[in-house]
Design an enzyme around this catalytic site. Structure first.
Site, PDB file in Angstrom:
ATOM      1  N   CYS A 167      13.439   4.340  67.173  1.00 40.66           N
ATOM      2  CA  CYS A 167      12.854   4.917  68.370  1.00 40.66           C
ATOM      3  C   CYS A 167      13.657   6.149  68.823  1.00 40.66           C
ATOM      4  O   CYS A 167      13.718   7.133  68.110  1.00 40.66           O
ATOM      5  CB  CYS A 167      12.725   3.872  69.470  1.00 40.66           C
ATOM      6  SG  CYS A 167      11.664   4.374  70.836  1.00 40.66           S
ATOM      7  N   HIS A 224       9.314   0.092  66.667  1.00 40.37           N
ATOM      8  CA  HIS A 224      10.373  -0.903  66.879  1.00 40.37           C
ATOM      9  C   HIS A 224      10.204  -2.033  65.866  1.00 40.37           C
ATOM     10  O   HIS A 224       9.372  -2.933  66.071  1.00 40.37           O
ATOM     11  CB  HIS A 224      10.285  -1.475  68.294  1.00 40.37           C
ATOM     12  CG  HIS A 224      10.678  -0.517  69.361  1.00 40.37           C
ATOM     13  ND1 HIS A 224      11.957  -0.433  69.857  1.00 40.37           N
ATOM     14  CD2 HIS A 224       9.958   0.432  70.014  1.00 40.37           C
ATOM     15  CE1 HIS A 224      12.015   0.512  70.788  1.00 40.37           C
ATOM     16  NE2 HIS A 224      10.808   1.047  70.898  1.00 40.37           N
ATOM     17  N   GLU A 241      12.038  -4.547  65.388  1.00 41.54           N
ATOM     18  CA  GLU A 241      12.408  -5.832  65.988  1.00 41.54           C
ATOM     19  C   GLU A 241      11.271  -6.437  66.800  1.00 41.54           C
ATOM     20  O   GLU A 241      11.321  -7.616  67.170  1.00 41.54           O
ATOM     21  CB  GLU A 241      13.665  -5.671  66.840  1.00 41.54           C
ATOM     22  CG  GLU A 241      13.485  -5.012  68.198  1.00 41.54           C
ATOM     23  CD  GLU A 241      13.367  -3.491  68.160  1.00 41.54           C
ATOM     24  OE1 GLU A 241      13.353  -2.883  69.245  1.00 41.54           O
ATOM     25  OE2 GLU A 241      13.296  -2.905  67.051  1.00 41.54           O
TER      26      GLU A 241
END
Length: 215
Positions: free
Chosen positions: A83, A193, A195
């Site tokens: 990001c 992202h 995650e």
């Protein structure tokens, strides 16, 4: 022991990145969140996440004392930018009336149009938020086991424009086609992202844990 550090410079939801890495890590890996330049320099691989504005990110890096260590590890070991950790790798961002960034990858960061048109003529919402596909443009070890056009989770109003097309590893469509992943030697970076991106994101992080920093 595979030592993996997530750089803590006071910005972003870093704990979720650490938890995702721990989830995919082998027993021979150790994941640490750290603001210590010494620990960063001792790591085998480094993750550089971030959220927020480019100017705030650059100021936080300077204030935290990790800037020199960050520059070093981005040149000589497996390095993953996420990001804002992708955007500030470039030379300059339009954000905050113009912000000079790290200059590790030649290029600029540009804002989506305030009324970004979709293909049907409607206006897309900015920031670009939610699930979207990444079209892999080059084979890369971090794409291993991830299907073409897999969905990843995005939250951003700015996008990167690397000078060299050879730096582009993935593209995403949102009114325009923009670079959503970069690969430059030992550096891989993505706007989304991982995650927060379910199975494709976890697979990318798992691939990173064994990546040797080559293409």
């Amino acid at each position: 022991m595979n030592r993996v550090v997530v750089i803590d410079y006071g910005m972003g939801n870093l704990r979720s990145v650490v938890k995702a890495l721990e989830h995919v890590a082998s027993k021979q890996a150790h994941v640490a969140l750290t603001a210590s330049p010494e620990e960063i320099l001792e790591a085998d691989r480094v993750v550089f996440p971030g959220q927020g504005a480019a100017r705030d990110c650059m100021q936080a890096l300077r204030n935290s004392g990790v800037l020199a260590a960050l520059r070093q590890v981005a040149t000589d070991r497996p390095f993953l930018g996420i990001c804002m950790g992708m955007q500030v790798l470039l030379d300059h961002s339009e954000e905050n009336a113009g912000t000079d960034c790290l200059g590790l990858v030649p290029g600029r960061v540009t804002r989506f149009a305030k009324q970004q048109p979709d293909a049907d003529g409607s206006c897309l919402k900015i920031p670009h938020m939610g699930w979207n596909q990444i079209r892999q443009t080059v084979p890369h070890p971090l794409w291993r086991g991830i299907a073409q056009d897999s969905h990843f989770y995005f939250v951003h109003s700015y996008y990167v424009q690397p000078e060299s097309a050879e730096s582009v590893a993935g593209m995403t469509d949102y009114g325009i086609s923009f670079c959503s992943a970069m690969a430059c030697g030992n550096v891989f970076a993505m706007q989304s992202h991982p995650e927060k991106s379910a199975a494709p994101g976890l697979r990318l992080l798992q691939n990173f844990m064994s990546w040797k920093g080559d293409c």
